[in-house]
Design an enzyme around this catalytic site. Sequence first.
Site, PDB file in Angstrom:
ATOM      1  CE  LYS A  78      28.386  44.070  34.929  1.00 52.15           C
ATOM      2  NZ  LYS A  78      28.038  42.986  34.606  1.00 52.15           N
ATOM      3  CD  GLU A 102      44.157  41.222  33.986  1.00 48.71           C
ATOM      4  OE1 GLU A 102      43.349  41.871  34.896  1.00 48.71           O
ATOM      5  OE2 GLU A 102      44.130  40.140  34.170  1.00 48.71           O
ATOM      6  N   GLY A 125      29.605  40.640  31.535  1.00 51.40           N
ATOM      7  CA  GLY A 125      30.845  41.158  30.766  1.00 51.40           C
ATOM      8  C   GLY A 125      30.991  40.491  29.311  1.00 51.40           C
ATOM      9  NE  ARG A 126      30.045  34.275  30.821  1.00 51.76           N
ATOM     10  CZ  ARG A 126      29.974  34.413  32.054  1.00 51.76           C
ATOM     11  NH1 ARG A 126      30.956  35.372  32.719  1.00 51.76           N
ATOM     12  NH2 ARG A 126      29.263  33.980  32.891  1.00 51.76           N
ATOM     13  CD  GLU A 181      34.267  34.603  32.221  1.00 53.03           C
ATOM     14  OE1 GLU A 181      35.639  34.929  32.420  1.00 53.03           O
ATOM     15  OE2 GLU A 181      33.774  35.883  32.004  1.00 53.03           O
ATOM     16  CG  HIS A 222      47.405  22.935   5.314  1.00 50.07           C
ATOM     17  ND1 HIS A 222      47.920  22.234   4.323  1.00 50.07           N
ATOM     18  CD2 HIS A 222      46.315  23.665   4.741  1.00 50.07           C
ATOM     19  CE1 HIS A 222      47.090  22.418   3.185  1.00 50.07           C
ATOM     20  NE2 HIS A 222      46.047  23.325   3.235  1.00 50.07           N
ATOM     21  CE  LYS A 232      39.437  38.655  37.887  1.00 49.62           C
ATOM     22  NZ  LYS A 232      38.018  39.196  37.864  1.00 49.62           N
TER      23      LYS A 232
HETATM   24  O1  F6P Z   1      37.482  37.041  33.505  1.00 52.58           O
HETATM   25  C1  F6P Z   1      36.509  37.846  34.563  1.00 52.58           C
HETATM   26  C2  F6P Z   1      35.621  38.971  34.019  1.00 52.58           C
HETATM   27  O2  F6P Z   1      34.938  39.434  35.057  1.00 52.58           O
HETATM   28  C3  F6P Z   1      34.795  38.768  32.723  1.00 52.58           C
HETATM   29  O3  F6P Z   1      33.651  38.257  32.854  1.00 52.58           O
HETATM   30  C4  F6P Z   1      34.805  40.224  32.141  1.00 52.58           C
HETATM   31  O4  F6P Z   1      34.404  40.031  30.922  1.00 52.58           O
HETATM   32  C5  F6P Z   1      36.188  40.694  32.310  1.00 52.58           C
HETATM   33  O5  F6P Z   1      36.654  39.918  33.757  1.00 52.58           O
HETATM   34  C6  F6P Z   1      36.542  42.121  32.643  1.00 52.58           C
HETATM   35  O6  F6P Z   1      35.927  42.768  33.595  1.00 52.58           O
HETATM   36  P1  F6P Z   1      35.649  44.366  33.525  1.00 52.58           P
HETATM   37  O7  F6P Z   1      34.892  44.603  32.493  1.00 52.58           O
HETATM   38  O8  F6P Z   1      34.741  44.416  34.753  1.00 52.58           O
HETATM   39  O9  F6P Z   1      36.981  44.847  33.611  1.00 52.58           O
END
Ligand code: F6P
Length: 522
Positions: free
Chosen positions: A209, A215, A269-270, A355, A386, A513
Site C-alpha cells: 500500500k 521487507e 492493509g489488513r 493489529e 494431537h 521498525k
Molecule cells: O504491519 C504493519 C503494516 O502496516 C500492516 O498494517 C500492513 O498490512 C503491512 O504493514 C504492509 O504494509 P504495506 O502494504 O504498506 O507494505
Amino acid sequence: MALNSINPTKTEAWRTLENHYKDTQQFNLRKLFQENNQRQKQLTIQFDDFKVDFSKNLISQETIGNLLSLADAVDLKEAIEKYFSGDMINVTEKRSVLHTALRSNSEDPILVDGKDIKPQIKTTLRKIKTFSGKVISGKWRGYSDKQITDIVNIGIGGSDFGPRMVIESLKYYKNKLKTHFISNIDGDHVYEVLKNINPETTIFVIVSKTFTTQETITNANTIRDWFLNSATVFDIAKHFVAVSTNTKAVINFGIDKKNIFPIWDWVGGRFSLWSAVGITVSLALGFDKFKELLDGAEKMDIHYRTAPFEENIPVVLSLLSIWYNNFLNCESEAIFSYTHYLKYLPEYLQQAFMESNGKEVDRNGEKVDYQTGTIVWGSVGTNMQHSFMQLLHQGTKIIPSDFIGFEKPLHGDEEHHKKLMANFYGQIEALAFGKTIEEAHLDLKMAGHIDAMARLLPYKVFSGNKPSTSLIIKKLTPKNLGMLISMYEHKVFTQGVLWNIYSFDQYGVELGKELAKKMLIN
Ligand code: F6P
C-alpha cells in the site's frame, strides 16, 4: 462523523453484567442443557449457508439480554451505519474505513471527500479482470514469448496474509498457474522461492500500500536484480506489476504505469484482500471466483448491517467475546477449522484482530483500565487434537473456541468426512460436558482397572464447562469463504466499538521498525 466515545465500563449495562457475572458464575452446561431441551435450537442462528450454534457458551438468555443492552449503550447501531457510510471513523489517521465498499454491488454512491468512490472501484475490478484473463488464457506472454506459468506475490502483513490464505483455502478451485509468496526480509525465504521459478515465465506482483515497507522493497529489489541477470530493463513491463497507493514510488522502481493497480487510503492493509491486493487470487482462481468471494463478503455485510442484533452473527460473536474477555477474564480465543484448506486462517485473523484491537488508549485519548484485544490463535482439526487440546480439556484456563466445520467435503470422500466431523462434534461435546467422576469410575471399572482405580480416577475426570461456538457451513466455496472472512472482520469492528478504541490504526508496529532502522545505521 467519528464514532461516539462511550466508556463501556461506565454504562448501566456494564454494571448489570458485572452483577450478573457474580450471580451466575456457576454456569453448568450439563445443567443448562438438562433444564432446557430447546437450548440448542434457541441459541442457533441460521443464515444463508451458515449455521452458528452458540448454545455451548457459558451464557443464559439473561446474559444475552444484558450483552445486547451493552451494545445499545455504546451506540453500536449508529456506529455500524457510520462504518458503512464512509464516515471518518479512523480518526487518528483521518480516514474512512471502506473495505465494505470494495465488495458492494449496490448502485448507491459512497462519498469520500465529496467524491463517489464506486466508479474507481469498478474500473479497478475491470482492470483486474482483463489482466488476470490475459495471463490465465496465455495471451499475456513473457519476454521470450512463453506463456506465464508462475505468479510471485511480494508483500507482507495485509499484503500477503489475505491472498495467501484465500488461495490456500480455495486451492480446490485453482487453475494451472503456480503461486508463490515472498514476505519475510529473510533472504533465505526469497532464494528458496527463486530457485523454483523461471524468470521467462513468471509474473511478480509487488503488493505494498505504501511502497515503503522495508521487507517488501528489499525483496522486490533483490528479485528485480535476479530477473535482470537474464532479462533487460525493457522486459520488466511484461513481468512486474504493482498494487499500491504510491504511484510515484512504483514508477521510480521501474514498473510500467499501465501495470499499477491502485488501492486507496480508505482501505486498511489488513482489510485489503478485497481490493487489487487480491489480484493474485484473481490470477490463481480466475476473476469469476474472486468476484464470488467478494459477493459472499457482501452478503455478510448486508446481514451485519440489517439483522437485529440478537440474530446478527458478528454481533453475537463479539458480545460473547466481550463476556469472556472482560467478565470471565479469558485471555485468548481459539479458532479451529475442520478442513485442512483453512490452515492459514488463524494467522490471517491474528493480524485482523490483534493489529486492530491491541490498544490501550481509548477514543478519548485516555488509558483504558479494562482489558481490550484478545489473543487469537488456532489450527486445524484433527491435527490440533494431537497437540495442544490437552490443555483445553484438562488445563486450568478457559479458552473460548470457534469450531468451523463443513457439511460436505470438496473431493466427495464421505468416509473421511464422517470421521472428521465425528471428531469435530466429539471435541465440542467433551469440552462442554466433560466426564464426571462417576462416569470415569464406570469407565475404569469396565476396562478392568479396578486395582488402579484410586490412583487413576482423578486424572480421568474432565471438568467440562469449556465454551465453544460451532459454525457449520454447507460447503467451502468462494462465496462462503467471503462470508466467513467478512463475519470476522465485523467482529473486529464490533469489539472495537464496544471497547471504545480505534481499531483501524497500528501505531504499535512503528517503534520496532524505527529501532530496526537505527540498528542498521549503527
Ligand atoms: O504491519 C504493519 C503494516 O502496516 C500492516 O498494517 C500492513 O498490512 C503491512 O504493514 C504492509 O504494509 P504495506 O502494504 O504498506 O507494505
